[in-house]
Design an enzyme around this catalytic site. Structure first.
Site, mmCIF file in Angstrom:
data_model
loop_
_atom_site.group_PDB
_atom_site.id
_atom_site.type_symbol
_atom_site.label_atom_id
_atom_site.label_comp_id
_atom_site.label_asym_id
_atom_site.label_seq_id
_atom_site.Cartn_x
_atom_site.Cartn_y
_atom_site.Cartn_z
ATOM 1 N N ASP A 32 0.850 -1.198 0.000
ATOM 2 C CA ASP A 32 0.000 0.000 0.000
ATOM 3 C C ASP A 32 0.881 1.242 0.000
ATOM 4 O O ASP A 32 2.004 1.213 0.504
ATOM 5 C CB ASP A 32 -0.906 0.017 1.243
ATOM 6 N N ARG A 36 -5.294 6.242 0.565
ATOM 7 C CA ARG A 36 -6.572 6.583 1.205
ATOM 8 C C ARG A 36 -6.365 7.481 2.419
ATOM 9 O O ARG A 36 -7.053 8.475 2.608
ATOM 10 C CB ARG A 36 -7.266 5.284 1.595
ATOM 11 N N THR A 158 -16.876 -3.627 -9.910
ATOM 12 C CA THR A 158 -18.017 -2.980 -9.253
ATOM 13 C C THR A 158 -19.292 -3.178 -10.077
ATOM 14 O O THR A 158 -19.247 -3.171 -11.325
ATOM 15 C CB THR A 158 -17.747 -1.478 -9.035
ATOM 16 N N SER A 193 -19.963 7.380 -13.110
ATOM 17 C CA SER A 193 -18.948 8.271 -12.519
ATOM 18 C C SER A 193 -17.632 7.942 -13.211
ATOM 19 O O SER A 193 -17.496 6.874 -13.830
ATOM 20 C CB SER A 193 -18.805 8.056 -11.005
ATOM 21 N N TYR A 195 -14.867 7.303 -11.680
ATOM 22 C CA TYR A 195 -14.315 6.151 -10.957
ATOM 23 C C TYR A 195 -14.858 4.845 -11.554
ATOM 24 O O TYR A 195 -14.100 3.934 -11.893
ATOM 25 C CB TYR A 195 -14.656 6.236 -9.454
ATOM 26 N N HIS A 196 -16.194 4.769 -11.688
ATOM 27 C CA HIS A 196 -16.777 3.539 -12.213
ATOM 28 C C HIS A 196 -16.293 3.276 -13.647
ATOM 29 O O HIS A 196 -16.147 2.133 -14.056
ATOM 30 C CB HIS A 196 -18.308 3.605 -12.161
ATOM 31 N N LYS A 199 -13.170 1.408 -13.686
ATOM 32 C CA LYS A 199 -13.355 -0.016 -13.391
ATOM 33 C C LYS A 199 -13.739 -0.795 -14.662
ATOM 34 O O LYS A 199 -13.347 -1.939 -14.837
ATOM 35 C CB LYS A 199 -14.412 -0.223 -12.304
ATOM 36 N N ARG A 255 -22.568 5.417 6.410
ATOM 37 C CA ARG A 255 -22.877 6.842 6.600
ATOM 38 C C ARG A 255 -24.194 7.013 7.362
ATOM 39 O O ARG A 255 -24.260 7.777 8.324
ATOM 40 C CB ARG A 255 -23.031 7.516 5.225
ATOM 41 N N TYR A 269 -30.381 11.134 -1.277
ATOM 42 C CA TYR A 269 -30.172 11.951 -2.466
ATOM 43 C C TYR A 269 -31.369 11.800 -3.409
ATOM 44 O O TYR A 269 -31.749 10.677 -3.772
ATOM 45 C CB TYR A 269 -28.901 11.529 -3.208
ATOM 46 N N ARG A 340 -25.583 13.870 -7.524
ATOM 47 C CA ARG A 340 -25.091 12.962 -8.571
ATOM 48 C C ARG A 340 -26.038 12.940 -9.760
ATOM 49 O O ARG A 340 -27.229 13.206 -9.615
ATOM 50 C CB ARG A 340 -24.990 11.530 -8.018
HETATM 51 N N1 USQ Z 1 -26.555 7.927 -1.531
HETATM 52 C C1 USQ Z 1 -27.504 8.705 -0.892
HETATM 53 N N2 USQ Z 1 -27.105 9.404 0.200
HETATM 54 C C2 USQ Z 1 -25.829 9.374 0.674
HETATM 55 C C3 USQ Z 1 -24.868 8.573 0.024
HETATM 56 C C4 USQ Z 1 -25.263 7.861 -1.081
HETATM 57 O O1 USQ Z 1 -28.670 8.757 -1.279
HETATM 58 O O2 USQ Z 1 -25.559 10.059 1.674
HETATM 59 C C5 USQ Z 1 -26.946 7.118 -2.692
HETATM 60 C C6 USQ Z 1 -26.140 7.407 -3.949
HETATM 61 O O3 USQ Z 1 -26.717 8.477 -4.652
HETATM 62 C C7 USQ Z 1 -26.161 6.071 -4.657
HETATM 63 C C8 USQ Z 1 -26.246 5.035 -3.532
HETATM 64 O O4 USQ Z 1 -26.668 5.761 -2.382
HETATM 65 O O5 USQ Z 1 -27.318 5.958 -5.435
HETATM 66 C C9 USQ Z 1 -24.934 4.326 -3.209
HETATM 67 O O6 USQ Z 1 -23.948 5.305 -2.962
HETATM 68 P P1 USQ Z 1 -22.588 4.964 -2.189
HETATM 69 O O7 USQ Z 1 -21.881 6.259 -1.957
HETATM 70 O O8 USQ Z 1 -22.841 4.082 -1.012
HETATM 71 O O9 USQ Z 1 -21.843 4.033 -3.237
HETATM 72 P P2 USQ Z 1 -21.140 4.325 -4.632
HETATM 73 O O10 USQ Z 1 -20.795 5.750 -4.850
HETATM 74 O O11 USQ Z 1 -21.995 3.696 -5.665
HETATM 75 O O12 USQ Z 1 -19.762 3.553 -4.488
HETATM 76 C C10 USQ Z 1 -19.577 2.464 -3.568
HETATM 77 C C11 USQ Z 1 -18.082 2.274 -3.357
HETATM 78 C C12 USQ Z 1 -17.433 1.889 -4.678
HETATM 79 C C13 USQ Z 1 -18.124 0.661 -5.226
HETATM 80 C C14 USQ Z 1 -19.617 0.922 -5.369
HETATM 81 C C15 USQ Z 1 -20.378 -0.286 -5.780
HETATM 82 O O13 USQ Z 1 -17.500 3.455 -2.834
HETATM 83 O O14 USQ Z 1 -16.053 1.629 -4.479
HETATM 84 O O15 USQ Z 1 -17.593 0.378 -6.486
HETATM 85 O O16 USQ Z 1 -20.133 1.306 -4.081
HETATM 86 S S1 USQ Z 1 -21.760 0.093 -6.823
HETATM 87 O O17 USQ Z 1 -22.529 1.167 -6.219
HETATM 88 O O18 USQ Z 1 -22.554 -1.092 -6.939
HETATM 89 O O19 USQ Z 1 -21.218 0.544 -8.067
#
Ligand code: USQ
Length: 395
Positions: A32, A36, A158, A193, A195-196, A199, A255, A269, A340
């Site tokens: 590492d 982070r 992801t 995003s 980031y995605h 991936k 969170r 959101y 978002r």
């Molecule tokens: N969301 C809210 N309120 C918040 C935080 C998030 O409504 O306070 C919503 C977002 O808009 C989203 C969902 O919750 O629709 C998930 O958000 P997240 O921040 O928990 O996750 P995400 O940004 O999608 O990313 C996380 C990891 C990432 C992984 C991904 C899997 O940080 O590394 O790749 O989850 S996935 O979402 O299936 O792509």
């Protein structure tokens, strides 16, 4: 003793994975560069509790268990560092025995910038994400090709690679019939995003390596993970994984529970209909273990959808509110304009059978599991900084 190399061994998933394999008799090496931790310091987003350095954690682990986790601190975007892990030039930052342990049978690749909001801050953070994620993956692919094509790569992908299409999501592949002919392709991908998007590019790089050089790769398409304690860290807070609850590095379940404990209204959101597949951190470990136990074949890119249950944001908020209120908190829900760009109401029907078929026993997000997380977060309530919960990074 089988040797497993964990890239990104200081992260949310990396350190628990290292302890998990170490406690099962594997020789473990972690690498590492503290990306982070440094990003958290630079962006001033606090973690829930302080975490010892990787070298300190390995030392504590050794004192408790007698098992050695070798630690390398360095940046894997440097191809020479990556190659040194395979040709024996590696220098350990901490080890009981400094001799090279040999080529790993398995590499678990977590060494990526993992946050969608981070990648969207501005062009500079987008560049860091693209540069880090793609160079590390490419360096790994070439090191494996040049030194050890038989080593199994287990990469964390992801579910976000697929986006939210209006058809069922298959496990990685889709058979397409076109003008009377059939072929199988990677399932269509459309990330929301940068980031995605990296991936998706990772998957493409490794799929290239599989086709050109017969590599063996498992791509675990993971949903958002929740949880903080694993079997190996129980009873010793010094071994607990890093835990973020801020907008950038915190995932939604972690969170929401922290927000509830702090008396901060849950940040839904938009309309809250966004549905994702979630999994417990303990299941990430199981999924990686089961993948290691039954490796992909040479010339195979094997893809699993690594989720256990699906929830909408509204369902998670209601669940958090119910469990929190039963524990005596006064949990409120706030609907914020969505920072978002994502569908807030959509079809979502992913397949996720493959990991169960190779032996994963799921942990579900029950009220009891949530209650356990509330109790742990409550212990660190005094550390919670409400100013880092929502800043509104816009897409
Ligand atoms: N969301 C809210 N309120 C918040 C935080 C998030 O409504 O306070 C919503 C977002 O808009 C989203 C969902 O919750 O629709 C998930 O958000 P997240 O921040 O928990 O996750 P995400 O940004 O999608 O990313 C996380 C990891 C990432 C992984 C991904 C899997 O940080 O590394 O790749 O989850 S996935 O979402 O299936 O792509």
């Amino acid at each position: 003793m089988s040797h497993i190399l964990i890239l990104g061994g200081d992260g949310y998933l990396g350190w628990p994975t290292a302890m998990y394999f170490s406690s099962r008799g594997y020789q473990v090496t972690v690498v590492d560069n503290y990306f982070r931790r440094n990003a958290c310091t630079e962006l001033d987003v606090g973690m829930l509790y302080p975490v010892p350095t990787l070298q300190e954690r390995a030392k504590i682990w050794y004192q408790k268990t007698g098992c050695e986790i070798k630690v390398v601190i360095g940046d894997l975007t440097d191809p020479e560092l990556m190659r040194s892990l395979f040709d024996g030039r590696v220098e350990y930052s901490w080890a009981v025995d400094n001799r090279f342990v040999g080529i790993p049978e398995t590499v678990v690749h977590y060494a990526e910038q993992p946050s969608a909001p981070y990648s969207q801050i501005d062009y500079k953070y987008a560049n860091i994400t693209i540069q880090n994620n793609l160079l590390v993956t490419n360096n790994l692919m070439f090191a494996i090709k040049d030194y050890s094509p038989d080593t199994h790569i287990v990469k964390i992908g992801t579910m976000g690679e697929y986006g939210t299409p209006n058809i069922d999501i298959e496990e990685g592949w889709l058979e397409v019939e076109h003008k009377g002919r059939k072929d199988t392709f990677l399932f269509p991908r459309q990330a929301s995003s940068l980031y995605h998007t990296t991936k998706i590019m990772d998957t493409d790089l490794l799929w290239y390596g599989v086709r050109m050089w017969d590599l063996r790769v498992t791509d675990l398409m993971q949903g958002p993970v929740y949880g903080m304690e694993t079997h190996e860290s129980k009873g010793d807070p010094r071994l607990m994984t890093i835990f973020n609850y801020d907008e950038i590095f915190g995932t939604i379940v972690n969170r929401f529970i922290t927000q509830a404990v702090a008396g901060y209204p849950l940040t839904v959101y938009g309309r809250g209909g966004q549905t994702r597949g979630y999994l417990n951190i303990n299941d990430t470990l199981q999924c990686v273990h089961m993948s290691e136990q039954t490796p992909a074949n040479p010339k195979q890119l094997r893809i699993f959808n690594q989720i256990i249950q699906t929830f909408s944001v509204n369902e998670l908020a209601e669940k958090t509110k119910k469990v929190g209120n039963n524990l005596g908190y006064n949990v409120k829900i706030d609907y914020l304009p969505n920072p978002r760009k994502e569908a807030e109401e959509h079809y979502y029907n992913p397949t996720y059978q493959g990991l169960l078929d190779i032996g994963v026993t799921p942990h579900y997000l029950t009220d009891e599991v949530m209650k356990g997380m509330f109790e742990l977060v409550e212990k660190y309530k005094h550390n919670i900084r409400t100013d880092v919960i929502f800043k509104g990074i816009q897409w």
